[in-house]
Design a protein around this motif. Structure first.
Motif, PDB file in Angstrom:
ATOM      1  N   HIS A   9      -0.474  -2.939  -8.477  1.00  0.00           N
ATOM      2  CA  HIS A   9       0.801  -3.252  -7.841  1.00  0.00           C
ATOM      3  C   HIS A   9       1.119  -4.722  -8.130  1.00  0.00           C
ATOM      4  O   HIS A   9       0.273  -5.456  -8.650  1.00  0.00           O
ATOM      5  CB  HIS A   9       0.737  -3.017  -6.327  1.00  0.00           C
ATOM      6  CG  HIS A   9       0.318  -1.625  -5.946  1.00  0.00           C
ATOM      7  ND1 HIS A   9       1.057  -0.509  -6.259  1.00  0.00           N
ATOM      8  CD2 HIS A   9      -0.780  -1.180  -5.264  1.00  0.00           C
ATOM      9  CE1 HIS A   9       0.451   0.571  -5.802  1.00  0.00           C
ATOM     10  NE2 HIS A   9      -0.664   0.194  -5.198  1.00  0.00           N
ATOM     11  N   LYS A  10       2.313  -5.140  -7.782  1.00  0.00           N
ATOM     12  CA  LYS A  10       2.690  -6.540  -7.999  1.00  0.00           C
ATOM     13  C   LYS A  10       3.304  -7.110  -6.727  1.00  0.00           C
ATOM     14  O   LYS A  10       4.139  -6.475  -6.087  1.00  0.00           O
ATOM     15  CB  LYS A  10       3.690  -6.666  -9.143  1.00  0.00           C
ATOM     16  CG  LYS A  10       4.096  -8.122  -9.440  1.00  0.00           C
ATOM     17  CD  LYS A  10       5.058  -8.221 -10.619  1.00  0.00           C
ATOM     18  CE  LYS A  10       5.427  -9.674 -10.895  1.00  0.00           C
ATOM     19  NZ  LYS A  10       6.351  -9.808 -12.049  1.00  0.00           N
ATOM     20  N   ILE A  11       2.861  -8.318  -6.376  1.00  0.00           N
ATOM     21  CA  ILE A  11       3.421  -9.041  -5.229  1.00  0.00           C
ATOM     22  C   ILE A  11       4.126 -10.277  -5.756  1.00  0.00           C
ATOM     23  O   ILE A  11       3.512 -11.135  -6.395  1.00  0.00           O
ATOM     24  CB  ILE A  11       2.325  -9.450  -4.223  1.00  0.00           C
ATOM     25  CG1 ILE A  11       1.531  -8.224  -3.775  1.00  0.00           C
ATOM     26  CG2 ILE A  11       2.946 -10.149  -3.012  1.00  0.00           C
ATOM     27  CD1 ILE A  11       0.333  -8.555  -2.900  1.00  0.00           C
ATOM     28  N   ALA A  88      -2.234  -2.904  -0.232  1.00  0.00           N
ATOM     29  CA  ALA A  88      -1.355  -3.897  -0.858  1.00  0.00           C
ATOM     30  C   ALA A  88      -0.263  -4.354   0.103  1.00  0.00           C
ATOM     31  O   ALA A  88       0.118  -5.535   0.114  1.00  0.00           O
ATOM     32  CB  ALA A  88      -0.738  -3.318  -2.133  1.00  0.00           C
ATOM     33  N   ASP A  89       0.233  -3.434   0.907  1.00  0.00           N
ATOM     34  CA  ASP A  89       1.240  -3.799   1.906  1.00  0.00           C
ATOM     35  C   ASP A  89       0.651  -4.770   2.931  1.00  0.00           C
ATOM     36  O   ASP A  89       1.294  -5.754   3.325  1.00  0.00           O
ATOM     37  CB  ASP A  89       1.759  -2.536   2.600  1.00  0.00           C
ATOM     38  CG  ASP A  89       2.864  -2.839   3.613  1.00  0.00           C
ATOM     39  OD1 ASP A  89       3.922  -3.340   3.201  1.00  0.00           O
ATOM     40  OD2 ASP A  89       2.651  -2.583   4.814  1.00  0.00           O
ATOM     41  N   HIS A  90      -0.578  -4.508   3.342  1.00  0.00           N
ATOM     42  CA  HIS A  90      -1.260  -5.404   4.289  1.00  0.00           C
ATOM     43  C   HIS A  90      -1.493  -6.775   3.658  1.00  0.00           C
ATOM     44  O   HIS A  90      -1.291  -7.816   4.305  1.00  0.00           O
ATOM     45  CB  HIS A  90      -2.593  -4.767   4.688  1.00  0.00           C
ATOM     46  CG  HIS A  90      -3.391  -5.574   5.660  1.00  0.00           C
ATOM     47  ND1 HIS A  90      -2.895  -5.998   6.880  1.00  0.00           N
ATOM     48  CD2 HIS A  90      -4.665  -6.062   5.591  1.00  0.00           C
ATOM     49  CE1 HIS A  90      -3.825  -6.688   7.524  1.00  0.00           C
ATOM     50  NE2 HIS A  90      -4.900  -6.751   6.754  1.00  0.00           N
ATOM     51  N   HIS A 105      -0.582  -9.768  -9.543  1.00  0.00           N
ATOM     52  CA  HIS A 105      -0.825  -8.335  -9.657  1.00  0.00           C
ATOM     53  C   HIS A 105      -2.070  -7.969  -8.856  1.00  0.00           C
ATOM     54  O   HIS A 105      -3.146  -8.535  -9.084  1.00  0.00           O
ATOM     55  CB  HIS A 105      -1.005  -7.945 -11.126  1.00  0.00           C
ATOM     56  CG  HIS A 105       0.262  -8.015 -11.921  1.00  0.00           C
ATOM     57  ND1 HIS A 105       0.769  -9.196 -12.416  1.00  0.00           N
ATOM     58  CD2 HIS A 105       1.141  -7.046 -12.290  1.00  0.00           C
ATOM     59  CE1 HIS A 105       1.901  -8.955 -13.067  1.00  0.00           C
ATOM     60  NE2 HIS A 105       2.149  -7.667 -13.001  1.00  0.00           N
ATOM     61  N   ALA A 106      -1.913  -7.042  -7.934  1.00  0.00           N
ATOM     62  CA  ALA A 106      -3.033  -6.582  -7.106  1.00  0.00           C
ATOM     63  C   ALA A 106      -3.688  -5.399  -7.812  1.00  0.00           C
ATOM     64  O   ALA A 106      -3.090  -4.335  -7.950  1.00  0.00           O
ATOM     65  CB  ALA A 106      -2.546  -6.185  -5.723  1.00  0.00           C
ATOM     66  N   ILE A 121     -11.269  -5.346  -5.899  1.00  0.00           N
ATOM     67  CA  ILE A 121      -9.877  -5.689  -5.603  1.00  0.00           C
ATOM     68  C   ILE A 121      -9.666  -7.120  -6.061  1.00  0.00           C
ATOM     69  O   ILE A 121     -10.428  -8.021  -5.696  1.00  0.00           O
ATOM     70  CB  ILE A 121      -9.565  -5.575  -4.098  1.00  0.00           C
ATOM     71  CG1 ILE A 121      -9.886  -4.167  -3.580  1.00  0.00           C
ATOM     72  CG2 ILE A 121      -8.105  -5.927  -3.818  1.00  0.00           C
ATOM     73  CD1 ILE A 121      -9.718  -4.019  -2.079  1.00  0.00           C
ATOM     74  N   ALA A 122      -8.652  -7.325  -6.880  1.00  0.00           N
ATOM     75  CA  ALA A 122      -8.412  -8.665  -7.411  1.00  0.00           C
ATOM     76  C   ALA A 122      -6.924  -8.949  -7.450  1.00  0.00           C
ATOM     77  O   ALA A 122      -6.112  -8.048  -7.659  1.00  0.00           O
ATOM     78  CB  ALA A 122      -9.004  -8.794  -8.817  1.00  0.00           C
TER      79      ALA A 122
END
Length: 335
Positions: A9-11, A88-90, A105-106, A121-122
């Motif tokens: 995912h992307k933040i 990812a939302d958290h 990027h998660a 998880i990175a």
């Protein structure tokens, strides 16, 4: 390194104070050589990174929910993609609350290495790279910067499941990017520090030095055993695996494989049966040796500046804390 599941995912979090925005991947990454190469490189770079800490989960709570979501996924009550979306939302909310500007990027990856299962998880940044087109023109493209990972954690799922009392089934990067950034990511994982990797490694090396002294080993034998200890420990660090005292003892003395292990237990150094190797500490552990005119000098490098001082201008060594056996010999010789 079979990859079971992976999602990216992307933040997006800009330094202008605007809210963090989560862009979800459409689905899990499909099985491909590119996916496997990416995750393999991520794993290798994580293993090679220095400045790690080891710990275990806080009790599941509203402040530390990740372990609960992970338990549901492993129990089959949550598929991996939905687990990653929830996590990812958290992470995005924590990033916003912490007012941190580092998006990225998660990456979530569940993989197996040997008989052990892991979740890594990175949060990975993008960087630019130059490539060549088929027309031999240069093209600037963006790529994931796996060479400079700042925030990452790896959970040994097998250890967590089979040995829940362990205090080192989670490892995470503890770099120089600042305590606030480290703490927010550690809070996201829900991890508390359990094992002091550098401290445990220093204690192991102290135990080894004491062991070599107690055995009164010839210099060549001491040097060989030092090389064995460092080589094994570095190999474990490269694999992301702990140093196992029983295994190390057998490598140090094949004829008496329990000798070093029994020495450690008898002296009660307080070492764990398995401990995470700290490469920075190991890199400093080597022996200085020299012989001249009936004099033989040998000592571990970590003693320099502590028990041993070197005066380069005068060409002298000052020794403190001499071995008892040597001290007694000197007393008898001077009386």
């Amino acid at each position: 390194m079979p990859v079971r599941h992976s999602v990216i995912h992307k933040i997006d979090k800009k330094p202008d104070g605007s809210p963090a925005v989560l862009f979800l991947g459409a689905a899990e990454q499909v099985e491909s050589q590119a996916r496997d190469d990416l995750m393999s490189q991520l794993n290798e770079n994580y293993n090679a990174a220095t400045g790690k800490a080891w710990g275990f989960f806080h009790a599941e709570s509203g402040a530390h929910p990740l372990s609960g979501w992970l338990s549901k996924y492993l129990a089959g009550r949550f598929d991996f993609f939905n687990f990653s979306v929830t996590a990812a939302d958290h992470l995005t909310k924590l990033m916003e609350e912490s007012n941190l500007t580092t998006g990225g990027h998660a990456l979530f990856c569940h993989y197996q290495q040997g008989l052990t299962e892991y979740l890594v998880i990175a949060l990975v940044q993008e960087t630019e790279a130059v490539t060549m087109t088929e027309e031999l023109s240069l093209l600037t493209v963006k790529r994931l910067d796996l060479d400079h990972i700042r925030l990452a954690a790896r959970i040994n799922l097998s250890e967590w499941k089979n040995n829940p009392q362990s205090k080192q089934y989670i490892s995470y990067l503890k770099g120089k990017q600042g305590r606030k950034l480290n703490d927010y990511f550690r809070d996201f994982i829900g991890c508390q520090e359990g094992i002091d990797g550098p401290g445990e490694t220093r204690t192991l090396l102290k135990a080894f030095s004491d062991f070599v002294e107690s055995e009164d080993l010839p210099e060549e034998s001491a040097r060989e055993k030092t090389h064995t200890l460092v080589s094994y420990s570095m190999a474990q660090a490269k694999l992301g695996e702990p140093i196992t005292l029983d295994e190390l003892s057998g490598l140090i003395d094949e004829d008496r494989p329990k000798n070093f292990y029994d020495f450690i237990k008898a002296k009660d150094y307080g070492l764990s049966e398995a401990l995470p190797p700290d490469k920075k500490t190991l890199n400093k552990f080597r022996r200085f040796t020299g012989r001249a005119e009936g004099m033989s000098i040998s000592f571990e490098a970590h003693l320099l500046g502590d028990k041993i001082e070197f005066d380069e201008a005068g060409g002298t060594l000052t020794l403190r804390g001499l071995p008892t056996q040597l001290t007694e010999q000197l007393k008898r010789a001077s009386s």
